[in-house]
Scaffold this motif. Structure first.
Motif, PDB file in Angstrom:
ATOM      1  N   ILE A 122       0.852  -1.190   0.000  1.00  0.00           N
ATOM      2  CA  ILE A 122       0.000   0.000   0.000  1.00  0.00           C
ATOM      3  C   ILE A 122       0.887   1.239   0.000  1.00  0.00           C
ATOM      4  O   ILE A 122       1.794   1.357   0.822  1.00  0.00           O
ATOM      5  CB  ILE A 122      -0.939   0.015   1.223  1.00  0.00           C
ATOM      6  N   SER A 123       0.645   2.134  -0.913  1.00  0.00           N
ATOM      7  CA  SER A 123       1.415   3.386  -0.972  1.00  0.00           C
ATOM      8  C   SER A 123       0.934   4.331   0.118  1.00  0.00           C
ATOM      9  O   SER A 123      -0.252   4.673   0.175  1.00  0.00           O
ATOM     10  CB  SER A 123       1.244   4.044  -2.351  1.00  0.00           C
ATOM     11  N   GLY A 124       1.852   4.742   1.004  1.00  0.00           N
ATOM     12  CA  GLY A 124       1.478   5.610   2.110  1.00  0.00           C
ATOM     13  C   GLY A 124       1.435   7.069   1.706  1.00  0.00           C
ATOM     14  O   GLY A 124       2.314   7.555   0.989  1.00  0.00           O
ATOM     15  N   SER A 125       0.426   7.786   2.183  1.00  0.00           N
ATOM     16  CA  SER A 125       0.277   9.213   1.858  1.00  0.00           C
ATOM     17  C   SER A 125       0.727  10.106   3.008  1.00  0.00           C
ATOM     18  O   SER A 125       0.726  11.327   2.891  1.00  0.00           O
ATOM     19  CB  SER A 125      -1.186   9.519   1.513  1.00  0.00           C
ATOM     20  N   GLY A 126       1.113   9.492   4.156  1.00  0.00           N
ATOM     21  CA  GLY A 126       1.513  10.276   5.316  1.00  0.00           C
ATOM     22  C   GLY A 126       2.968  10.706   5.251  1.00  0.00           C
ATOM     23  O   GLY A 126       3.678  10.406   4.275  1.00  0.00           O
ATOM     24  N   PRO A 127       3.418  11.398   6.290  1.00  0.00           N
ATOM     25  CA  PRO A 127       4.815  11.840   6.339  1.00  0.00           C
ATOM     26  C   PRO A 127       5.775  10.656   6.251  1.00  0.00           C
ATOM     27  O   PRO A 127       5.537   9.605   6.839  1.00  0.00           O
ATOM     28  CB  PRO A 127       4.909  12.529   7.711  1.00  0.00           C
ATOM     29  N   GLN A 128       6.861  10.841   5.512  1.00  0.00           N
ATOM     30  CA  GLN A 128       7.860   9.790   5.288  1.00  0.00           C
ATOM     31  C   GLN A 128       7.248   8.501   4.732  1.00  0.00           C
ATOM     32  O   GLN A 128       7.734   7.403   4.971  1.00  0.00           O
ATOM     33  CB  GLN A 128       8.627   9.461   6.584  1.00  0.00           C
ATOM     34  N   GLY A 129       6.145   8.653   3.979  1.00  0.00           N
ATOM     35  CA  GLY A 129       5.525   7.485   3.365  1.00  0.00           C
ATOM     36  C   GLY A 129       4.692   6.645   4.311  1.00  0.00           C
ATOM     37  O   GLY A 129       4.357   5.495   4.008  1.00  0.00           O
ATOM     38  N   ARG A 130       4.336   7.219   5.469  1.00  0.00           N
ATOM     39  CA  ARG A 130       3.537   6.473   6.448  1.00  0.00           C
ATOM     40  C   ARG A 130       2.189   6.060   5.852  1.00  0.00           C
ATOM     41  O   ARG A 130       1.502   6.859   5.213  1.00  0.00           O
ATOM     42  CB  ARG A 130       3.305   7.327   7.697  1.00  0.00           C
ATOM     43  N   VAL A 131       1.804   4.802   6.061  1.00  0.00           N
ATOM     44  CA  VAL A 131       0.504   4.303   5.612  1.00  0.00           C
ATOM     45  C   VAL A 131      -0.540   4.702   6.652  1.00  0.00           C
ATOM     46  O   VAL A 131      -0.398   4.382   7.844  1.00  0.00           O
ATOM     47  CB  VAL A 131       0.522   2.775   5.431  1.00  0.00           C
ATOM     48  N   THR A 132      -1.573   5.399   6.227  1.00  0.00           N
ATOM     49  CA  THR A 132      -2.625   5.864   7.128  1.00  0.00           C
ATOM     50  C   THR A 132      -3.876   5.010   6.986  1.00  0.00           C
ATOM     51  O   THR A 132      -3.996   4.198   6.060  1.00  0.00           O
ATOM     52  CB  THR A 132      -2.986   7.328   6.822  1.00  0.00           C
ATOM     53  N   LYS A 133      -4.822   5.220   7.910  1.00  0.00           N
ATOM     54  CA  LYS A 133      -6.098   4.503   7.808  1.00  0.00           C
ATOM     55  C   LYS A 133      -6.816   4.853   6.516  1.00  0.00           C
ATOM     56  O   LYS A 133      -7.476   4.006   5.908  1.00  0.00           O
ATOM     57  CB  LYS A 133      -6.974   4.831   9.024  1.00  0.00           C
ATOM     58  N   ALA A 134      -6.687   6.118   6.091  1.00  0.00           N
ATOM     59  CA  ALA A 134      -7.313   6.529   4.823  1.00  0.00           C
ATOM     60  C   ALA A 134      -6.726   5.749   3.644  1.00  0.00           C
ATOM     61  O   ALA A 134      -7.444   5.409   2.697  1.00  0.00           O
ATOM     62  CB  ALA A 134      -7.118   8.036   4.614  1.00  0.00           C
ATOM     63  N   ASP A 135      -5.423   5.442   3.698  1.00  0.00           N
ATOM     64  CA  ASP A 135      -4.799   4.660   2.633  1.00  0.00           C
ATOM     65  C   ASP A 135      -5.368   3.248   2.595  1.00  0.00           C
ATOM     66  O   ASP A 135      -5.585   2.676   1.521  1.00  0.00           O
ATOM     67  CB  ASP A 135      -3.281   4.593   2.837  1.00  0.00           C
ATOM     68  N   VAL A 136      -5.617   2.662   3.791  1.00  0.00           N
ATOM     69  CA  VAL A 136      -6.188   1.316   3.844  1.00  0.00           C
ATOM     70  C   VAL A 136      -7.609   1.319   3.294  1.00  0.00           C
ATOM     71  O   VAL A 136      -8.006   0.425   2.535  1.00  0.00           O
ATOM     72  CB  VAL A 136      -6.168   0.776   5.297  1.00  0.00           C
ATOM     73  N   VAL A 137      -8.397   2.347   3.687  1.00  0.00           N
ATOM     74  CA  VAL A 137      -9.764   2.452   3.163  1.00  0.00           C
ATOM     75  C   VAL A 137      -9.744   2.601   1.640  1.00  0.00           C
ATOM     76  O   VAL A 137     -10.530   1.977   0.925  1.00  0.00           O
ATOM     77  CB  VAL A 137     -10.507   3.642   3.807  1.00  0.00           C
ATOM     78  N   ALA A 138      -8.810   3.422   1.129  1.00  0.00           N
ATOM     79  CA  ALA A 138      -8.691   3.602  -0.320  1.00  0.00           C
ATOM     80  C   ALA A 138      -8.345   2.285  -0.996  1.00  0.00           C
ATOM     81  O   ALA A 138      -8.846   1.977  -2.089  1.00  0.00           O
ATOM     82  CB  ALA A 138      -7.632   4.663  -0.628  1.00  0.00           C
ATOM     83  N   ALA A 139      -7.491   1.481  -0.343  1.00  0.00           N
ATOM     84  CA  ALA A 139      -7.141   0.182  -0.902  1.00  0.00           C
ATOM     85  C   ALA A 139      -8.358  -0.730  -0.963  1.00  0.00           C
ATOM     86  O   ALA A 139      -8.565  -1.449  -1.938  1.00  0.00           O
ATOM     87  CB  ALA A 139      -6.034  -0.468  -0.068  1.00  0.00           C
ATOM     88  N   LEU A 140      -9.185  -0.676   0.079  1.00  0.00           N
ATOM     89  CA  LEU A 140     -10.403  -1.491   0.100  1.00  0.00           C
ATOM     90  C   LEU A 140     -11.390  -1.038  -0.969  1.00  0.00           C
ATOM     91  O   LEU A 140     -12.024  -1.850  -1.644  1.00  0.00           O
ATOM     92  CB  LEU A 140     -11.060  -1.415   1.480  1.00  0.00           C
ATOM     93  N   GLU A 141     -11.531   0.272  -1.122  1.00  0.00           N
ATOM     94  CA  GLU A 141     -12.448   0.801  -2.123  1.00  0.00           C
ATOM     95  C   GLU A 141     -11.990   0.450  -3.531  1.00  0.00           C
ATOM     96  O   GLU A 141     -12.794   0.320  -4.455  1.00  0.00           O
ATOM     97  CB  GLU A 141     -12.566   2.313  -1.983  1.00  0.00           C
ATOM     98  N   GLY A 142     -10.677   0.258  -3.686  1.00  0.00           N
ATOM     99  CA  GLY A 142     -10.150  -0.082  -5.006  1.00  0.00           C
ATOM    100  C   GLY A 142     -10.419  -1.507  -5.415  1.00  0.00           C
ATOM    101  O   GLY A 142     -10.110  -1.902  -6.532  1.00  0.00           O
ATOM    102  N   GLY A 143     -10.967  -2.292  -4.492  1.00  0.00           N
ATOM    103  CA  GLY A 143     -11.326  -3.659  -4.841  1.00  0.00           C
ATOM    104  C   GLY A 143     -10.214  -4.636  -4.534  1.00  0.00           C
ATOM    105  O   GLY A 143     -10.329  -5.460  -3.649  1.00  0.00           O
ATOM    106  N   ASN A 144      -9.118  -4.586  -5.237  1.00  0.00           N
ATOM    107  CA  ASN A 144      -8.036  -5.539  -5.059  1.00  0.00           C
ATOM    108  C   ASN A 144      -6.881  -4.966  -4.259  1.00  0.00           C
ATOM    109  O   ASN A 144      -5.770  -5.467  -4.302  1.00  0.00           O
ATOM    110  CB  ASN A 144      -7.514  -6.018  -6.425  1.00  0.00           C
TER     111      ASN A 144
END
Length: 418
Positions: free
Chosen positions: A137-159
Protein backbone atom coordinates in the motif's frame (compact mmCIF):
# COMPACT_ATOMS: atom_id res chain seq x y z
CA UNK A 1 10.63 30.74 35.42
CA UNK A 2 11.05 27.18 34.18
CA UNK A 3 9.08 25.55 31.41
CA UNK A 4 7.49 22.11 31.55
CA UNK A 5 6.77 20.10 28.40
CA UNK A 6 3.65 17.99 28.90
CA UNK A 7 3.23 15.09 26.51
CA UNK A 8 0.08 13.10 25.75
CA UNK A 9 0.02 10.37 28.41
CA UNK A 10 -0.57 6.67 27.84
CA UNK A 11 -4.28 6.23 27.06
CA UNK A 12 -4.36 2.52 27.94
CA UNK A 13 -5.31 -0.70 26.11
CA UNK A 14 -2.53 -0.28 23.55
CA UNK A 15 -4.03 2.96 22.17
CA UNK A 16 -1.29 4.78 20.27
CA UNK A 17 -3.09 7.93 19.14
CA UNK A 18 -6.25 9.98 19.52
CA UNK A 19 -8.01 12.88 17.89
CA UNK A 20 -7.79 16.29 19.56
CA UNK A 21 -11.51 16.96 19.83
CA UNK A 22 -11.53 20.11 21.93
CA UNK A 23 -9.07 22.42 23.69
CA UNK A 24 -10.22 23.68 27.09
CA UNK A 25 -7.32 26.13 27.42
CA UNK A 26 -5.52 28.61 25.19
CA UNK A 27 -2.08 30.17 25.19
CA UNK A 28 -1.70 32.61 28.08
CA UNK A 29 -4.24 30.88 30.34
CA UNK A 30 -3.36 30.13 33.95
CA UNK A 31 -4.20 26.53 34.83
CA UNK A 32 -4.42 24.65 38.11
CA UNK A 33 -3.16 21.16 38.78
CA UNK A 34 -5.66 18.55 37.43
CA UNK A 35 -7.50 21.20 35.40
CA UNK A 36 -8.71 19.76 32.09
CA UNK A 37 -6.47 20.80 29.21
CA UNK A 38 -8.24 19.08 26.32
CA UNK A 39 -10.45 16.21 25.19
CA UNK A 40 -8.95 13.38 23.14
CA UNK A 41 -11.02 10.77 21.33
CA UNK A 42 -9.59 7.30 20.74
CA UNK A 43 -11.17 4.38 18.92
CA UNK A 44 -12.86 3.45 22.19
CA UNK A 45 -13.85 6.58 24.10
CA UNK A 46 -13.43 10.31 24.65
CA UNK A 47 -11.06 11.05 27.53
CA UNK A 48 -10.19 14.32 29.25
CA UNK A 49 -6.51 15.11 29.74
CA UNK A 50 -5.72 16.94 33.03
CA UNK A 51 -2.72 19.17 33.68
CA UNK A 52 -0.11 17.51 35.92
CA UNK A 53 1.00 20.90 37.31
CA UNK A 54 -0.21 24.44 37.84
CA UNK A 55 1.25 27.11 35.58
CA UNK A 56 0.69 29.33 32.55
CA UNK A 57 0.08 27.88 29.10
CA UNK A 58 2.94 29.02 26.87
CA UNK A 59 1.92 27.01 23.83
CA UNK A 60 -0.60 24.37 22.81
CA UNK A 61 0.65 21.87 20.24
CA UNK A 62 -1.95 20.71 17.74
CA UNK A 63 -5.27 21.96 16.45
CA UNK A 64 -8.74 20.59 17.05
CA UNK A 65 -9.26 17.74 14.59
CA UNK A 66 -5.55 16.79 14.50
CA UNK A 67 -4.35 13.32 15.49
CA UNK A 68 -2.07 13.31 18.53
CA UNK A 69 0.17 10.36 19.29
CA UNK A 70 0.91 9.04 22.77
CA UNK A 71 4.05 10.77 24.16
CA UNK A 72 3.73 13.57 21.60
CA UNK A 73 4.24 17.10 22.96
CA UNK A 74 0.84 18.50 23.92
CA UNK A 75 1.29 21.64 26.06
CA UNK A 76 4.24 23.78 27.15
CA UNK A 77 3.70 25.22 30.64
CA UNK A 78 5.58 28.03 32.39
CA UNK A 79 5.98 27.23 36.08
CA UNK A 80 7.26 29.02 39.14
CA UNK A 81 10.24 27.46 40.89
CA UNK A 82 12.43 24.63 39.67
CA UNK A 83 10.53 22.27 37.44
CA UNK A 84 11.74 19.57 35.06
CA UNK A 85 12.17 20.69 31.49
CA UNK A 86 10.28 17.64 30.26
CA UNK A 87 7.96 15.12 31.81
CA UNK A 88 9.44 12.14 30.00
CA UNK A 89 6.54 9.81 29.29
CA UNK A 90 4.07 9.89 32.19
CA UNK A 91 0.87 7.96 32.50
CA UNK A 92 -2.46 9.65 33.23
CA UNK A 93 -2.51 12.20 36.11
CA UNK A 94 1.25 12.74 35.82
CA UNK A 95 2.37 9.36 37.24
CA UNK A 96 5.59 8.03 35.66
CA UNK A 97 5.13 5.30 33.10
CA UNK A 98 7.55 2.99 31.27
CA UNK A 99 8.58 3.70 27.73
CA UNK A 100 5.92 2.68 25.19
CA UNK A 101 6.02 -0.89 24.02
CA UNK A 102 6.30 -1.74 20.31
CA UNK A 103 2.54 -2.36 20.26
CA UNK A 104 1.86 1.10 21.64
CA UNK A 105 4.37 3.19 19.71
CA UNK A 106 3.87 4.12 16.09
CA UNK A 107 7.09 2.35 15.19
CA UNK A 108 8.08 1.08 11.77
CA UNK A 109 7.43 -2.58 11.05
CA UNK A 110 9.50 -4.93 8.95
CA UNK A 111 7.33 -6.96 6.58
CA UNK A 112 8.47 -10.16 4.93
CA UNK A 113 9.94 -8.26 2.01
CA UNK A 114 12.38 -6.50 4.33
CA UNK A 115 11.00 -3.07 3.44
CA UNK A 116 10.15 -1.00 6.48
CA UNK A 117 6.57 0.27 6.58
CA UNK A 118 5.54 3.19 8.77
CA UNK A 119 2.03 2.81 10.23
CA UNK A 120 0.23 3.13 13.56
CA UNK A 121 -0.99 0.02 15.41
CA UNK A 122 -4.58 0.94 14.54
CA UNK A 123 -3.72 1.04 10.83
CA UNK A 124 -1.83 -2.24 11.08
CA UNK A 125 -4.76 -3.94 12.78
CA UNK A 126 -7.19 -2.59 10.20
CA UNK A 127 -5.02 -3.88 7.34
CA UNK A 128 -4.59 -7.26 9.02
CA UNK A 129 -8.34 -7.67 9.57
CA UNK A 130 -8.93 -7.04 5.87
CA UNK A 131 -6.10 -9.31 4.72
CA UNK A 132 -4.04 -6.47 3.23
CA UNK A 133 -0.24 -6.31 3.13
CA UNK A 134 0.96 -2.89 4.27
CA UNK A 135 4.08 -3.29 2.12
CA UNK A 136 1.83 -3.21 -0.96
CA UNK A 137 0.00 0.00 0.00
CA UNK A 138 1.42 3.39 -0.97
CA UNK A 139 1.48 5.61 2.11
CA UNK A 140 0.28 9.21 1.86
CA UNK A 141 1.51 10.28 5.32
CA UNK A 142 4.82 11.84 6.34
CA UNK A 143 7.86 9.79 5.29
CA UNK A 144 5.52 7.49 3.36
CA UNK A 145 3.54 6.47 6.45
CA UNK A 146 0.50 4.30 5.61
CA UNK A 147 -2.63 5.86 7.13
CA UNK A 148 -6.10 4.50 7.81
CA UNK A 149 -7.31 6.53 4.82
CA UNK A 150 -4.80 4.66 2.63
CA UNK A 151 -6.19 1.32 3.84
CA UNK A 152 -9.76 2.45 3.16
CA UNK A 153 -8.69 3.60 -0.32
CA UNK A 154 -7.14 0.18 -0.90
CA UNK A 155 -10.40 -1.49 0.10
CA UNK A 156 -12.45 0.80 -2.12
CA UNK A 157 -10.15 -0.08 -5.01
CA UNK A 158 -11.33 -3.66 -4.84
CA UNK A 159 -8.04 -5.54 -5.06
CA UNK A 160 -6.04 -3.27 -2.77
CA UNK A 161 -3.64 -0.43 -3.50
CA UNK A 162 -0.78 -0.84 -5.94
CA UNK A 163 2.67 -1.88 -4.78
CA UNK A 164 5.12 0.94 -4.22
CA UNK A 165 6.84 2.14 -7.38
CA UNK A 166 4.22 0.45 -9.56
CA UNK A 167 1.67 2.12 -11.82
CA UNK A 168 -1.73 2.13 -10.22
CA UNK A 169 -4.40 0.17 -12.09
CA UNK A 170 -7.78 1.73 -12.78
CA UNK A 171 -9.62 1.65 -9.47
CA UNK A 172 -13.04 0.05 -9.35
CA UNK A 173 -14.28 3.03 -7.32
CA UNK A 174 -12.20 6.13 -8.07
CA UNK A 175 -11.91 8.76 -5.37
CA UNK A 176 -14.67 11.34 -5.53
CA UNK A 177 -13.65 14.85 -6.60
CA UNK A 178 -13.96 17.66 -4.04
CA UNK A 179 -17.40 19.22 -3.72
CA UNK A 180 -17.44 22.79 -5.01
CA UNK A 181 -18.65 25.44 -2.58
CA UNK A 182 -21.44 27.85 -3.44
CA UNK A 183 -22.82 31.07 -2.03
CA UNK A 184 -24.22 30.68 1.48
CA UNK A 185 -22.73 27.19 1.98
CA UNK A 186 -21.40 26.09 5.35
CA UNK A 187 -18.66 23.47 5.65
CA UNK A 188 -18.66 21.41 8.84
CA UNK A 189 -15.52 19.40 9.55
CA UNK A 190 -16.02 15.72 10.39
CA UNK A 191 -14.56 15.58 13.89
CA UNK A 192 -14.91 13.89 17.21
CA UNK A 193 -17.67 11.33 17.72
CA UNK A 194 -19.16 12.10 14.29
CA UNK A 195 -15.84 11.17 12.66
CA UNK A 196 -15.54 7.96 14.68
CA UNK A 197 -19.10 6.99 13.74
CA UNK A 198 -18.28 7.55 10.07
CA UNK A 199 -15.12 5.43 10.28
CA UNK A 200 -16.90 2.60 12.08
CA UNK A 201 -19.86 2.58 9.69
CA UNK A 202 -17.57 2.43 6.64
CA UNK A 203 -15.58 -0.36 8.24
CA UNK A 204 -18.73 -2.33 9.08
CA UNK A 205 -20.26 -2.00 5.61
CA UNK A 206 -16.99 -2.85 3.82
CA UNK A 207 -16.23 -5.80 6.08
CA UNK A 208 -19.59 -7.42 6.78
CA UNK A 209 -22.14 -8.46 4.14
CA UNK A 210 -25.38 -7.18 5.64
CA UNK A 211 -28.89 -8.49 5.19
CA UNK A 212 -32.07 -7.56 7.02
CA UNK A 213 -35.27 -9.30 8.12
CA UNK A 214 -38.38 -7.34 9.17
CA UNK A 215 -41.55 -8.51 10.89
CA UNK A 216 -44.41 -6.89 12.80
CA UNK A 217 -45.31 -7.48 16.43
CA UNK A 218 -48.74 -7.34 18.06
CA UNK A 219 -47.67 -5.61 21.28
CA UNK A 220 -51.16 -5.16 22.74
CA UNK A 221 -50.59 -7.52 25.68
CA UNK A 222 -47.13 -6.01 26.26
CA UNK A 223 -48.64 -2.52 26.44
CA UNK A 224 -51.19 -3.74 28.99
CA UNK A 225 -48.53 -5.52 31.10
CA UNK A 226 -46.24 -2.48 31.12
CA UNK A 227 -49.11 -0.19 32.14
CA UNK A 228 -50.06 -2.54 34.97
CA UNK A 229 -46.49 -2.91 36.26
CA UNK A 230 -45.85 0.84 36.14
CA UNK A 231 -49.01 1.45 38.17
CA UNK A 232 -47.77 -1.00 40.80
CA UNK A 233 -44.30 0.59 40.86
CA UNK A 234 -45.83 4.06 41.24
CA UNK A 235 -48.05 2.87 44.11
CA UNK A 236 -45.03 1.36 45.85
CA UNK A 237 -43.11 4.64 45.48
CA UNK A 238 -40.20 2.78 43.88
CA UNK A 239 -39.39 5.61 41.46
CA UNK A 240 -38.73 3.14 38.64
CA UNK A 241 -40.59 3.56 35.37
CA UNK A 242 -40.48 0.78 32.81
CA UNK A 243 -40.07 1.63 29.15
CA UNK A 244 -40.47 -1.08 26.51
CA UNK A 245 -36.70 -1.58 26.17
CA UNK A 246 -36.24 -3.79 29.28
CA UNK A 247 -38.91 -6.18 27.95
CA UNK A 248 -37.27 -6.20 24.51
CA UNK A 249 -33.84 -6.87 26.05
CA UNK A 250 -35.21 -9.78 28.06
CA UNK A 251 -37.04 -11.21 25.03
CA UNK A 252 -33.87 -10.91 22.94
CA UNK A 253 -31.78 -12.73 25.55
CA UNK A 254 -34.39 -15.48 25.82
CA UNK A 255 -34.21 -15.90 22.03
CA UNK A 256 -30.39 -15.91 22.12
CA UNK A 257 -30.42 -18.89 24.45
CA UNK A 258 -32.10 -20.82 21.64
CA UNK A 259 -29.99 -19.19 18.89
CA UNK A 260 -26.61 -18.55 20.58
CA UNK A 261 -24.81 -17.64 17.34
CA UNK A 262 -26.55 -14.25 17.44
CA UNK A 263 -24.82 -13.45 20.75
CA UNK A 264 -21.41 -13.40 19.10
CA UNK A 265 -18.54 -11.44 17.60
CA UNK A 266 -16.69 -12.28 14.39
CA UNK A 267 -12.90 -12.37 14.72
CA UNK A 268 -11.57 -11.01 11.42
CA UNK A 269 -7.97 -11.95 12.21
CA UNK A 270 -8.69 -15.65 12.77
CA UNK A 271 -11.91 -15.90 10.73
CA UNK A 272 -13.73 -17.40 13.71
CA UNK A 273 -17.19 -16.83 15.17
CA UNK A 274 -16.74 -16.13 18.89
CA UNK A 275 -19.97 -17.14 20.63
CA UNK A 276 -20.02 -15.15 23.85
CA UNK A 277 -20.71 -16.63 27.26
CA UNK A 278 -22.02 -13.33 28.64
CA UNK A 279 -25.00 -11.27 27.49
CA UNK A 280 -23.62 -7.73 27.23
CA UNK A 281 -26.32 -5.82 25.37
CA UNK A 282 -25.47 -2.56 23.66
CA UNK A 283 -28.15 0.14 23.72
CA UNK A 284 -27.84 2.85 21.05
CA UNK A 285 -28.22 6.31 22.61
CA UNK A 286 -28.75 9.52 20.64
CA UNK A 287 -26.49 12.28 21.99
CA UNK A 288 -25.81 15.85 20.80
CA UNK A 289 -22.52 14.57 19.32
CA UNK A 290 -24.01 11.54 17.56
CA UNK A 291 -25.06 7.97 18.25
CA UNK A 292 -23.26 6.19 21.10
CA UNK A 293 -23.66 2.53 22.07
CA UNK A 294 -23.64 2.03 25.85
CA UNK A 295 -23.23 -1.55 27.05
CA UNK A 296 -25.43 -3.15 29.73
CA UNK A 297 -23.19 -5.87 31.13
CA UNK A 298 -24.64 -9.24 32.16
CA UNK A 299 -28.11 -8.05 31.23
CA UNK A 300 -29.49 -11.57 31.75
CA UNK A 301 -28.77 -11.26 35.49
CA UNK A 302 -30.81 -8.07 35.95
CA UNK A 303 -34.52 -7.81 36.75
CA UNK A 304 -36.82 -5.71 34.58
CA UNK A 305 -36.61 -2.88 37.12
CA UNK A 306 -32.82 -3.10 37.35
CA UNK A 307 -32.56 -3.08 33.56
CA UNK A 308 -34.74 0.02 33.37
CA UNK A 309 -32.53 1.85 35.90
CA UNK A 310 -29.29 0.79 34.20
CA UNK A 311 -30.47 1.80 30.72
CA UNK A 312 -31.58 5.17 32.09
CA UNK A 313 -28.26 5.69 33.92
CA UNK A 314 -26.18 4.81 30.86
CA UNK A 315 -28.30 7.03 28.61
CA UNK A 316 -27.77 10.05 30.88
CA UNK A 317 -24.03 9.32 31.14
CA UNK A 318 -23.77 9.04 27.35
CA UNK A 319 -25.44 12.41 26.80
CA UNK A 320 -23.21 13.97 29.49
CA UNK A 321 -20.05 12.36 27.97
CA UNK A 322 -19.39 10.52 31.22
CA UNK A 323 -19.41 6.91 30.07
CA UNK A 324 -16.50 4.82 31.33
CA UNK A 325 -14.39 2.64 29.03
CA UNK A 326 -16.03 -0.58 30.27
CA UNK A 327 -19.44 0.92 29.49
CA UNK A 328 -18.47 1.42 25.84
CA UNK A 329 -16.76 -1.87 25.06
CA UNK A 330 -17.38 -5.61 25.21
CA UNK A 331 -20.86 -5.61 23.63
CA UNK A 332 -22.18 -8.89 22.23
CA UNK A 333 -25.38 -7.62 20.53
CA UNK A 334 -26.92 -4.19 19.97
CA UNK A 335 -30.49 -2.91 20.16
CA UNK A 336 -31.33 0.45 18.59
CA UNK A 337 -34.64 2.22 19.11
CA UNK A 338 -35.84 5.71 18.31
CA UNK A 339 -39.06 5.25 20.24
CA UNK A 340 -41.96 7.15 18.70
CA UNK A 341 -39.59 8.57 16.06
CA UNK A 342 -38.68 5.05 14.96
CA UNK A 343 -40.69 5.07 11.76
CA UNK A 344 -42.10 2.00 10.00
CA UNK A 345 -38.81 0.11 9.73
CA UNK A 346 -35.12 0.60 8.98
CA UNK A 347 -32.07 -1.56 8.29
CA UNK A 348 -29.49 -0.75 11.00
CA UNK A 349 -25.78 -1.09 10.25
CA UNK A 350 -24.01 -3.72 12.34
CA UNK A 351 -21.92 -2.64 15.30
CA UNK A 352 -18.66 -4.34 14.27
CA UNK A 353 -17.58 -6.99 15.33
CA UNK A 354 -21.07 -8.02 16.48
CA UNK A 355 -23.02 -10.17 14.01
CA UNK A 356 -26.52 -8.91 14.79
CA UNK A 357 -28.35 -5.66 15.58
CA UNK A 358 -32.06 -5.29 16.34
CA UNK A 359 -34.00 -2.21 15.26
CA UNK A 360 -37.13 -1.37 17.28
CA UNK A 361 -39.67 0.84 15.54
CA UNK A 362 -42.66 3.01 16.30
CA UNK A 363 -45.41 1.45 18.36
CA UNK A 364 -48.86 2.69 17.33
CA UNK A 365 -52.43 1.53 17.00
CA UNK A 366 -53.13 -0.06 13.61
CA UNK A 367 -55.84 -2.21 12.07
CA UNK A 368 -54.99 -5.90 12.37
CA UNK A 369 -56.75 -9.17 11.63
CA UNK A 370 -57.43 -11.30 14.71
CA UNK A 371 -59.74 -14.33 14.63
CA UNK A 372 -60.79 -13.29 11.11
CA UNK A 373 -61.90 -9.91 12.41
CA UNK A 374 -60.36 -6.50 11.71
CA UNK A 375 -59.53 -5.00 15.09
CA UNK A 376 -57.40 -2.14 16.42
CA UNK A 377 -54.18 -3.40 18.03
CA UNK A 378 -50.94 -1.90 19.34
CA UNK A 379 -48.48 -2.80 16.59
CA UNK A 380 -44.76 -2.24 15.94
CA UNK A 381 -42.07 -3.63 13.66
CA UNK A 382 -38.74 -5.24 14.46
CA UNK A 383 -35.86 -5.28 11.97
CA UNK A 384 -32.82 -7.49 12.39
CA UNK A 385 -29.59 -6.89 10.45
CA UNK A 386 -27.07 -9.73 10.39
CA UNK A 387 -23.62 -10.64 9.07
CA UNK A 388 -24.45 -13.06 6.26
CA UNK A 389 -21.05 -14.72 6.50
CA UNK A 390 -22.11 -16.49 9.68
CA UNK A 391 -25.89 -16.00 10.01
CA UNK A 392 -28.27 -17.42 7.41
CA UNK A 393 -31.67 -15.98 6.58
CA UNK A 394 -33.65 -18.82 8.13
CA UNK A 395 -31.75 -18.48 11.41
CA UNK A 396 -32.36 -14.71 11.46
CA UNK A 397 -36.08 -15.19 10.77
CA UNK A 398 -36.42 -17.86 13.45
CA UNK A 399 -34.58 -15.65 15.94
CA UNK A 400 -36.92 -12.71 15.29
CA UNK A 401 -40.01 -14.93 15.61
CA UNK A 402 -38.67 -16.21 18.93
CA UNK A 403 -38.37 -12.61 20.17
CA UNK A 404 -41.89 -11.88 18.91
CA UNK A 405 -43.23 -14.93 20.79
CA UNK A 406 -42.12 -13.41 24.09
CA UNK A 407 -43.31 -9.89 23.24
CA UNK A 408 -46.76 -11.00 22.11
CA UNK A 409 -47.18 -13.22 25.19
CA UNK A 410 -45.02 -11.31 27.71
CA UNK A 411 -46.04 -13.53 30.63
CA UNK A 412 -43.68 -16.10 29.06
CA UNK A 413 -40.79 -13.78 29.87
CA UNK A 414 -41.21 -14.51 33.58
CA UNK A 415 -40.90 -18.23 32.85
CA UNK A 416 -37.80 -17.60 30.73
CA UNK A 417 -36.23 -15.55 33.53
CA UNK A 418 -36.91 -18.23 36.17
Amino acid sequence: MATFEFKLPDLGEGVAEGELVKWHVKEGDLVKEDQVLCEVMTDKATVTVPSPHAGRVVKTHGREGDMAKVHQLLVTLEMEGGAPASQGAPASHGAPAPAPSPAQAAAPAAPASGTKVLATPVTRRMAREHGLDLAEISGSGPQGRVTKADVVAALEGGNGAPKKNEVAPQAARPAAPPVASGKGDERIALRGLRKKIAEKMVRSKFTMPHFAFVEEVDATDLVALRTRLNSQLAAAGDGTKLTYLPFIVKATIAAMKKFPHLNANFDEATQELVVRGEYNIGIAVATPDGLTVAVVRNADQLTLGELAKEISRLSVAARDRKLKMEELTGGTFTITSLGQSGGLFATPILNHPEVGILGVHKLKKRPAVKNDQVVVRDMMNLSLSCDHRVIDGDVAASFVYEIIKYLEAPDLLFLAMA
